[in-house]
Design a protein around this motif. Structure first.
Motif, PDB file in Angstrom:
ATOM      1  N   LEU A 186       0.767  -1.196   0.084  1.00  0.00           N
ATOM      2  CA  LEU A 186      -0.139   0.001  -0.093  1.00  0.00           C
ATOM      3  C   LEU A 186       0.869   1.151  -0.010  1.00  0.00           C
ATOM      4  N   VAL A 187       0.809   2.280  -0.842  1.00  0.00           N
ATOM      5  CA  VAL A 187       1.482   3.277  -1.179  1.00  0.00           C
ATOM      6  C   VAL A 187       0.939   4.476  -0.280  1.00  0.00           C
ATOM      7  N   GLY A 188       1.340   5.302   0.516  1.00  0.00           N
ATOM      8  CA  GLY A 188       1.352   6.426   1.056  1.00  0.00           C
ATOM      9  C   GLY A 188       1.763   7.597   0.284  1.00  0.00           C
ATOM     10  N   ILE A 189       1.468   9.037   0.668  1.00  0.00           N
ATOM     11  CA  ILE A 189       1.690  10.408   0.096  1.00  0.00           C
ATOM     12  C   ILE A 189       2.723  10.519   1.112  1.00  0.00           C
ATOM     13  N   PRO A 190       3.939  10.846   0.548  1.00  0.00           N
ATOM     14  CA  PRO A 190       4.886  11.440   1.365  1.00  0.00           C
ATOM     15  C   PRO A 190       4.507  12.862   1.714  1.00  0.00           C
ATOM     16  N   GLY A 191       5.295  13.431   3.033  1.00  0.00           N
ATOM     17  CA  GLY A 191       4.943  14.435   3.243  1.00  0.00           C
ATOM     18  C   GLY A 191       3.703  14.808   3.982  1.00  0.00           C
ATOM     19  N   ALA A 192       3.549  16.107   4.150  1.00  0.00           N
ATOM     20  CA  ALA A 192       1.948  16.291   4.975  1.00  0.00           C
ATOM     21  C   ALA A 192       1.384  17.771   4.260  1.00  0.00           C
ATOM     22  N   VAL A 193       0.078  17.820   4.413  1.00  0.00           N
ATOM     23  CA  VAL A 193      -0.428  19.238   3.914  1.00  0.00           C
ATOM     24  C   VAL A 193       0.140  20.143   4.635  1.00  0.00           C
ATOM     25  N   PRO A 194       0.699  21.243   3.854  1.00  0.00           N
ATOM     26  CA  PRO A 194       1.397  22.416   4.591  1.00  0.00           C
ATOM     27  C   PRO A 194       0.438  23.205   5.447  1.00  0.00           C
ATOM     28  N   SER A 195       1.022  23.974   6.301  1.00  0.00           N
ATOM     29  CA  SER A 195       0.155  24.906   7.183  1.00  0.00           C
ATOM     30  C   SER A 195      -0.400  25.961   6.416  1.00  0.00           C
TER      31      SER A 195
END
Length: 319
Positions: free
Chosen positions: A264-273
């Motif tokens: 299962l592939v996730g999305i690297p990083g995170a939504v920016p502030s």
């Protein structure tokens, strides 16, 4: 004309713009899914439509929200209160904290009928129990007299839905209505919402991060990322041919029965502030297809001949 038409909506909260140029429309009998990770602006969109933005210190910077031909952004609060709860209903995110803990659940449903339909106490109670029964709440006349702490999470969510239906609204906004529930109850609530749309012909906005739920019941999808629309289209087109890298990444995160363990592939990083949105395309720091224009230029939201919208410098090739 659509029942709800949001055009170029941008909001300001203490000098920050967490929603920027949002547009979509919805008619009766349709389900619109608004998807994206936490921090994408989904709940803010709901609060803006409901006229609750001032409660968190926000204001509409530009754009319009037309409901049945009336621009809600120009509607005085006394007139908005007549719509809110009656023609536009809101199902909140967490049923555990949405109900008054010291008030019987039946009385909380009654309030909607009394306030918006002018029902007396006896008529309001009869209507509340009737709605509870239609929502397949067992022994509704008994549950009517219970307090929230006496009910399970799934039953509390049904009570919140009953409150939303009590004035027979034209539009229901459901803000992640299954987040706090287990998988079995989630499926029941999703099926219940879809059934309400079919039987009553209401319009439903379903706010969620669960692409699987969207694929199950929605007619159209709006994909939000960091306060902007990345892509929107009919649900079949989105899943058959996602063109924005973010949409494709969200769909890759859906677990399937034939998914090999560990693949299962996730999305690297995170939504920016919201206080530190990047220049250009806001998804570009996490995007595997990014190029030199992405960090400098905001991609225009372009409409295709098939009715979809896409904001990307390097979209996936069409199938």
């Amino acid at each position: 004309m659509a029942l709800l038409h949001v055009r170029n909506l941008s909001i300001d909260i203490h000098g920050i713009r967490p929603l920027d140029g949002i547009s979509f429309s919805l008619d009766k009998g349709q389900i619109l899914g608004i998807v994206g990770e936490s921090g994408s602006g989904k709940s803010l969109t709901a609060l803006t439509i409901m006229g609750l933005l001032p409660l968190i210190g926000g204001r509409i910077e530009r754009g319009s929200v037309h409901f049945d031909g009336v621009d809600l952004t120009r509607l005085p609060e006394p007139d908005f209160r007549k719509l809110r709860g009656k023609r536009i209903a809101f199902i909140t995110q967490n049923p555990m904290t949405s109900l008054d803990p010291v008030m019987r659940v039946g009385a909380q449903i009654d309030q909607v009928g009394s306030l918006h339909l002018g029902l007396d106490a006896k008529a309001a109670q009869a209507r509340s129990i009737e709605i509870m029964e239609k929502l397949r709440i067992p022994e509704a006349a008994t549950i009517y007299h219970h307090y929230p702490h006496q009910l399970s999470g799934g039953m509390k969510q049904r009570i919140v839905i009953a409150m939303a239906l009590a004035a027979d609204p034209d539009l229901i906004i459901a803000d992640e209505p299954t987040t706090a529930l287990d998988v079995t109850i989630q499926a029941q609530i999703v099926d219940l919402l879809a059934e309400l749309v079919r039987e009553r012909g209401v319009a439903l906005i379903l706010i969620t991060h669960d692409m699987g739920v969207v694929a199950q019941i929605c007619d159209r999808v709006v994909v939000l990322y960091a306060g902007r629309i990345a892509e929107s289209h009919g649900v079949q087109a989105i899943f058959a041919n996602p063109r924005h890298p973010y949409t494709r990444a969200l769909i890759r995160c859906i677990p399937r029965e034939d998914t090999p363990p560990g693949s299962l592939v996730g999305i690297p990083g995170a939504v920016p502030s919201v206080a530190h949105y990047p220049q250009g395309c806001r998804f570009h720091p996490r995007c595997e297809r990014r190029g030199s224009p992405c960090a400098a230029t905001v991609p225009a939201l372009l409409r295709s001949d098939s009715g979809g919208e896409l904001a990307c410098h390097f979209p996936e090739d069409q199938a």
